[in-house]
Design a protein around this motif. Structure first.
Motif, mmCIF file in Angstrom:
data_model
loop_
_atom_site.group_PDB
_atom_site.id
_atom_site.type_symbol
_atom_site.label_atom_id
_atom_site.label_comp_id
_atom_site.label_asym_id
_atom_site.label_seq_id
_atom_site.Cartn_x
_atom_site.Cartn_y
_atom_site.Cartn_z
ATOM 1 N N ALA A 135 -17.336 -4.904 8.862
ATOM 2 C CA ALA A 135 -16.440 -5.478 9.865
ATOM 3 C C ALA A 135 -15.030 -5.704 9.328
ATOM 4 O O ALA A 135 -14.091 -5.894 10.102
ATOM 5 N N SER A 136 -14.860 -5.683 8.020
ATOM 6 C CA SER A 136 -13.540 -5.913 7.421
ATOM 7 C C SER A 136 -12.652 -4.663 7.447
ATOM 8 O O SER A 136 -11.493 -4.732 7.048
ATOM 9 N N PHE A 137 -13.167 -3.522 7.915
ATOM 10 C CA PHE A 137 -12.351 -2.317 8.050
ATOM 11 C C PHE A 137 -11.709 -2.263 9.427
ATOM 12 O O PHE A 137 -12.330 -2.614 10.434
ATOM 13 N N VAL A 138 -10.455 -1.800 9.457
ATOM 14 C CA VAL A 138 -9.732 -1.672 10.723
ATOM 15 C C VAL A 138 -8.993 -0.345 10.753
ATOM 16 O O VAL A 138 -8.808 0.324 9.743
ATOM 17 N N GLU A 139 -8.541 0.004 11.950
ATOM 18 C CA GLU A 139 -7.660 1.150 12.141
ATOM 19 C C GLU A 139 -6.226 0.668 11.902
ATOM 20 O O GLU A 139 -5.777 -0.296 12.530
ATOM 21 N N LEU A 140 -5.502 1.306 11.000
ATOM 22 C CA LEU A 140 -4.145 0.874 10.675
ATOM 23 C C LEU A 140 -3.268 0.807 11.910
ATOM 24 O O LEU A 140 -2.434 -0.100 12.042
ATOM 25 N N ARG A 141 -3.436 1.731 12.826
ATOM 26 C CA ARG A 141 -2.573 1.768 14.009
ATOM 27 C C ARG A 141 -2.667 0.481 14.817
ATOM 28 O O ARG A 141 -1.709 0.092 15.482
ATOM 29 N N ARG A 142 -3.813 -0.189 14.764
ATOM 30 C CA ARG A 142 -3.957 -1.446 15.495
ATOM 31 C C ARG A 142 -3.257 -2.596 14.789
ATOM 32 O O ARG A 142 -2.916 -3.596 15.407
ATOM 33 N N VAL A 143 -3.065 -2.476 13.501
ATOM 34 C CA VAL A 143 -2.386 -3.514 12.733
ATOM 35 C C VAL A 143 -0.885 -3.300 12.746
ATOM 36 O O VAL A 143 -0.110 -4.248 12.892
ATOM 37 N N ASP A 144 -0.448 -2.048 12.602
ATOM 38 C CA ASP A 144 0.983 -1.730 12.648
ATOM 39 C C ASP A 144 1.182 -0.326 13.210
ATOM 40 O O ASP A 144 1.081 0.667 12.479
ATOM 41 N N PRO A 145 1.459 -0.215 14.502
ATOM 42 C CA PRO A 145 1.639 1.101 15.128
ATOM 43 C C PRO A 145 2.945 1.788 14.746
ATOM 44 O O PRO A 145 3.148 2.956 15.097
ATOM 45 N N THR A 146 3.835 1.096 14.022
ATOM 46 C CA THR A 146 5.112 1.726 13.648
ATOM 47 C C THR A 146 4.981 2.614 12.414
ATOM 48 O O THR A 146 5.865 3.430 12.152
ATOM 49 N N ILE A 147 3.920 2.461 11.642
ATOM 50 C CA ILE A 147 3.734 3.284 10.448
ATOM 51 C C ILE A 147 3.329 4.695 10.880
ATOM 52 O O ILE A 147 2.397 4.877 11.659
ATOM 53 N N ILE A 148 4.046 5.682 10.380
ATOM 54 C CA ILE A 148 3.791 7.072 10.736
ATOM 55 C C ILE A 148 2.510 7.548 10.048
ATOM 56 O O ILE A 148 2.258 7.216 8.888
ATOM 57 N N GLU A 149 1.710 8.317 10.759
ATOM 58 C CA GLU A 149 0.469 8.837 10.204
ATOM 59 C C GLU A 149 0.444 10.357 10.295
ATOM 60 O O GLU A 149 0.694 10.925 11.352
ATOM 61 N N GLU A 150 0.155 10.998 9.178
ATOM 62 C CA GLU A 150 -0.024 12.445 9.120
ATOM 63 C C GLU A 150 -1.244 12.689 8.226
ATOM 64 O O GLU A 150 -1.117 12.928 7.032
#
Length: 274
Positions: free
Chosen positions: A44-59
């Protein structure tokens, strides 16, 4: 490569562990009981980064064929960055610092399942498959990948607090999609000759199997060194440590799971949902 990254509110499922005789670490297997045989779930301690900070670019490179193997990597079902919550929140703080300076973080890889690491190992043993050599390891003989530390059977990424990332100058320009079969150029060449990435120039491309990718390599000077320093110092302030052999590789300390190598897929279905 020397691979070395939190959807709370549901109860944490108990994960059985398997003792590794060689290293004394554990691999979290699939849940036992009626659901045996299914893919394991993330704590349960794992999250999707986009939900924590959607401004960080992901590739997320390993979801695509633009990586040192030339094919999408096993276990990457979706182009997502999954991390422990503490790591994701530390990244959010680093991102706020960079945004004030006109930059953004961009992540290439975060949590990596053990099955992906196994795919790396199988590929490294297949000496006939060198389709991406011209870009990612032009100066390294493939027979040396294990001995030189570029490929290993365990990766810190599988523990959830390690990730690969860089910096992008804002406003971020689009990155041209990779086309399988296109002409490849060395990852250590001048930026204008390397694969066109929208990140700042750090002296090499991501996942460059070359000593020039060592963070403090003395051949990297000027603006390239300044960009490496910007990334490193910004992340260090938030508790990250850099792997000296890879300017893009960082681990948040203290690790929440320092001895466990997870194998749930990179997919939203792996996460606990409210």
């Amino acid at each position: 490569m020397r691979r070395r990254l939190p959807a709370p509110v549901c109860a944490l499922l108990t994960l059985a562990t398997v003792t590794l005789l060689a290293v004394g670490a554990t691999v979290a297997p699939a849940q036992a009981g009626p659901g045996a045989g299914r893919d394991p779930e993330a704590p349960a301690s794992f999250v999707e980064l986009r939900r924590v900070d959607p401004t960080i670019i992901e590739e997320i490179r390993y979801f695509t064929p633009h990586n040192f193997m030339g094919v999408p990597v096993t276990g990457y079902e979706q182009p997502l960055c999954l991390l422990t919550r503490s790591t994701a929140e530390a990244l959010r703080r680093a991102q706020r610092t960079l945004l004030r300076q006109g930059y953004s973080l961009k992540v290439y890889d975060c949590y990596r399942p053990q099955r992906a690491v196994d795919h790396f190992v199988d590929w490294a043993r297949d000496l006939g498959d060198q389709r991406m050599k011209a870009e990612f390891y032009p100066r390294v003989d493939k027979t040396r990948l294990f001995a030189d530390g570029y490929i290993a059977e365990k990766s810190g990424h599988s523990r959830g607090s390690t990730l690969d990332l860089t910096v992008v100058r804002l406003p971020a320009l689009p990155t041209r999609p990779y086309r399988p079969g296109q002409t490849l150029t060395p990852c250590y060449g001048p930026k204008k000759e390397r694969f066109p990435d929208n990140s700042v120039d750090t002296g090499t491309g991501f996942d460059c199997f070359d000593t020039l990718a060592h963070t403090e390599d003395p051949r990297v000077t000027g603006v390239q060194r300044a960009h490496r320093t910007l990334l490193k110092t910004t992340l260090e302030r938030e508790g990250f440590t850099n792997l000296p052999e890879e300017w893009w590789h960082f681990t948040h300390q203290p690790e929440q799971y320092p001895d466990t190598y997870f194998d749930f897929p990179v997919a939203l279905r792996s996460l606990h949902r409210p």
